[in-house]
Structures are given as C-alpha cells and as structure tokens.
Design an enzyme around this catalytic site. Structure first.
Site, PDB file in Angstrom:
ATOM      1  CG  ASP A  34       1.704  -1.485   5.446  1.00  0.00           C
ATOM      2  OD1 ASP A  34       1.834  -0.663   3.944  1.00  0.00           O
ATOM      3  OD2 ASP A  34       0.591  -0.994   4.950  1.00  0.00           O
ATOM      4  CG  ASP A 278      -3.680  -2.128   5.187  1.00  0.00           C
ATOM      5  OD1 ASP A 278      -2.412  -2.418   5.125  1.00  0.00           O
ATOM      6  OD2 ASP A 278      -4.717  -1.775   5.203  1.00  0.00           O
ATOM      7  CG  ASP A 282       1.122  -4.262   2.275  1.00  0.00           C
ATOM      8  OD1 ASP A 282       2.285  -3.306   2.013  1.00  0.00           O
ATOM      9  OD2 ASP A 282       0.704  -3.431   2.908  1.00  0.00           O
TER      10      ASP A 282
END
Length: 427
Positions: A34, A278, A282
């Site tokens: 990410d 995080d 996600d």
C-alpha cells in the site's frame, strides 16, 4: 523449529502469528505494498491552498473554516492533515458544526457545515481594557435594544478528487487540471473543494517517502521477489512515488473494496502474494493474501487481519520476515534429513540385523540413542536463535551500491479494478 523461529522474530520486532505464515513467507514471489502510511510516512501536510478567485470570489479564511470543519469528521490521514493546517492558519482549535457527513472511499466527502461565523472574524485588532472594565457589551443595552440572534448560515461542502467532482456535476477547467497535475507529478496529492455548488479551491498535500522504502524494494527485487504498489491515488502521484522507491508496476486509482480483488487476481495467475498495509481499507486484502503483513503503527483492524505484524514500522523487516522463514524451513528440512538418516542406520542395528558380524546394540544403548536423536533435533532448532539478520544486512550492503531511481517510462501503471494500462512496460 517453528517455536524458536517465532521467538526470534519477536526479538527482532516481527510478530508472527503461528507457524503457517512463518512457513509460507519463504514461498512468496510477489509483495504488494500500500502507498499511504506504508511506503510513505503517513504524516501528510498541506503545501498549497489555491483559491479559484475567478470562479468563486470567496475569502481564504472562509474556505479554511469550512474545509477544516468538514474534514474534522474524516478518519483519512489526508483529511486529518487538512484539518490540522486549517486550525493552524485560523489560529483556533474550535471549528464549526458538521452534519450529514458522507465519506465515499477513493473519491471524497460531502457534508453541510454551519456555525463558522466566529472563525470569519479577523483577530488583528487588540483590545486594551482598564481594570474593572467588562467585555460583555450586552449589559450596556436594554432588553428592547438587544438585537435578536441571527440563525447561522449553512453551507454545502464537497471535498475530493476529480472523479468526485465530476459525479457531482462540476466541470474542471484546463487551468485547474494543469495546476493539479503539476503537484501530482511531484508525488503530491491534489484535491478540490466545492462550496454551495461552486468550485472554489484546490489543496496540495505532500507525504514524504520513508527513508528505508527504496532499500527494502531493491532488496526484495534482488531476492527474486516482484514488488508492486497499489493505491487509490491518481496515476501521476502513484508513478512519482514509485519512481522514488524503484517499483516498476503500479495499480493506481484502485478503490479500497477492489484491493482484495487485485490480490485474488494475482493468486489466480499462480503467484504467492504478500500484502503489506496499515489501514482499515487494507484489512480485507491482508486477510485474503497468502501472507498479510501489517505495520505496527497501523489500525487495530489491519493488525488483527494480518498474519505478521512489524512492530518497529520498518519496511526492511519485510525482508527479514522472508529471510527468517527461509532459515526456519531450511532448519526443519535439515532436522528431517538428519532424523531419517539416524533412524535408517540405528533401527536395523537395534533390531539385530548386524548381529552375525558382532554388531549388537544393548537395550540401554538403544534408549540412549533414541534420547540423543530427540535432543540433537532440539539443539539443531535452537541454533536458529543465532539469527541476527546478518544475511539481510549483506543484501542491504549490496543494494546500497546498486540502487538507482527509475524513469517514468520504466513504470507500468494500471488503473482501476480492470487494470487499464496507461504506460509501457519496461523493456
């Protein structure tokens, strides 16, 4: 071996939830990162507020008051950065009132804002008071002279990206689009503000890349693992960040709900996928990946969904996780081979196969040999405690001398859920 491996991981700031992720990590051949809060620090700051004066003649202070109040209800890191900037510029921690708040993931927010009149007053004039004087001006007026309270004005506020503005019927001019693009090519995020149906401002928000991100990406590539980045941000910003850290494949403008679909798509192509993230958005992808890796400073939902948690918020621990898995599995295989050879030799002797040639194993000797077999395997596993990430440090030392930033033409960018390609693949 698994117990020692998880213990060694914990000592090195890597929390591994059981033996399965520890044994799976060495099989990974794709790591998906990410962007916000993982590759970048996740502490964005507002670098520019551009008031579109020709479109909407609205004072900067009023825009900051409305935008800050609207974003105060947002949980997104960018929204928190905007609210912080507005409070600093206004010199006031008490903002207005927000209602009918709606956040659309990957697009923006909408709400109604009121009670911002106290923020619109300039505080430039200082008041000098005599001892015993009062600041309550209402006491100087009679009840008949007192003016009735005016009902506070309410404003409709939209904040988000180009797609969000187009969905709500706003046209983005060429000059505004060019201003946004100039920031996006620098790796910054540009968002638009519309108040009462009029496009009135653009905000540029910058988030710095973690110092170890490029080294972690290069080290993973040198280990034969492909690295990709997935983000809901626009393709220009995504490519700029990818170029800084050396990632050649980018999935941009992906909605949070589509991240898990991207992980599944790679798995269907035969890849073993590790997802590193995080945020709350996600967590489905972390749960779906073969190995989910959460940043320790991330949300509780992401940490709960992940198989491995990086306590120290250091992306180089992703490399250490893979390397620790390799060493643990190698030790397990070594133990199996040693135990197999030991028993293939020891059992026939204990059974008396070699008695004709005088080779006899007494019962007490057999018991001692059996105990020695178990002890030797345990001692072999305990040697994993000598793991100090030295091999990882060797990878890093080699990478430091070979790291190079990428050109834009070397990055392959795919947009949205269906991966529409917008740039050529590297030769």
């Amino acid at each position: 071996a698994v117990m020692v491996g998880t213990g060694v991981g914990a000592q090195n700031g890597i929390l591994i939830k059981g033996g399965e992720p520890l044994e799976m990590a060495h099989k990974i051949n794709v790591v998906m990162f990410d962007k916000t809060g993982t590759i970048t620090n996740g502490i964005p700051r507002v670098t520019r507020v551009l008031v579109l004066w020709e479109i909407a003649r609205m004072p900067l202070r009023k825009i900051l008051a409305l935008v800050g109040t609207a974003e105060a209800s947002s949980e997104h890191p960018l929204g928190m950065a905007v609210t912080k900037h507005c409070k600093e510029e206004l010199g006031c921690d008490l903002l207005g009132y927000c209602r009918d708040f709606q956040a659309v993931p990957g697009c923006g927010i909408s709400c109604r804002v009121s009670n911002v009149e106290h923020l619109l007053q300039q505080q430039s004039e200082e008041r000098f008071l005599l001892p015993g004087a009062t600041t309550d001006e209402s006491s100087l007026l009679s009840a008949a002279e007192a003016t009735p309270a005016v009902e506070p004005m309410s404003y409709s506020v939209l904040i988000g990206n180009r797609e969000w503005m187009r969905r709500n019927g706003h046209h983005i001019g060429a000059d505004v689009d060019a201003a946004m693009s100039s920031h996006e090519t620098k790796g910054q995020t540009a968002i638009l503000v519309a108040i009462d149906g009029v496009l009135c401002a653009m905000l540029a928000i910058a988030d710095t890349v973690k110092p170890e991100s490029a080294l972690a990406v290069f080290t993973l590539n040198s280990m034969g693992i492909e690295v990709v980045m997935i983000t809901g941000d626009n393709r220009r910003t995504a490519k700029a960040i990818a170029a800084q850290v050396g990632i050649r494949k980018v999935f941009a403008e992906v909605l949070p709900s589509h991240k898990v679909a991207k992980v599944q798509e790679l798995q269907e192509q035969g890849w073993r996928v590790a997802m590193v993230g995080d945020g709350v958005n996600d967590s489905p992808a972390l749960a779906r990946a073969d190995v989910g890796i959460a940043i320790g400073t991330g949300t509780d939902v992401a940490i709960e969904a992940a198989d491995i948690v990086l306590i120290r918020n250091d992306l180089l621990d992703v490399v250490a996780s893979v390397e620790l898995s390799k060493k643990t599995v190698r030790r397990i295989r070594t133990n199996f081979v040693f135990a197999l050879i030991y028993n293939l030799v020891g059992i026939p002797i204990a059974a008396g196969v070699f008695m004709p040639v005088g080779l006899v194993l007494q019962p007490w000797m057999g018991s001692a040999a059996m105990a020695a077999s178990s002890v030797s395997v345990v001692l072999s596993s305990l040697m994993l405690r000598m793991y100090k990430k030295t091999s990882v440090e060797l990878y890093e030392a080699r990478a430091l001398g070979q790291m190079k930033s990428l050109r834009s033409s070397q990055i392959s960018t795919h947009l949205g859920l269906y991966g529409q390609r917008r740039s050529p693949a590297p030769p």
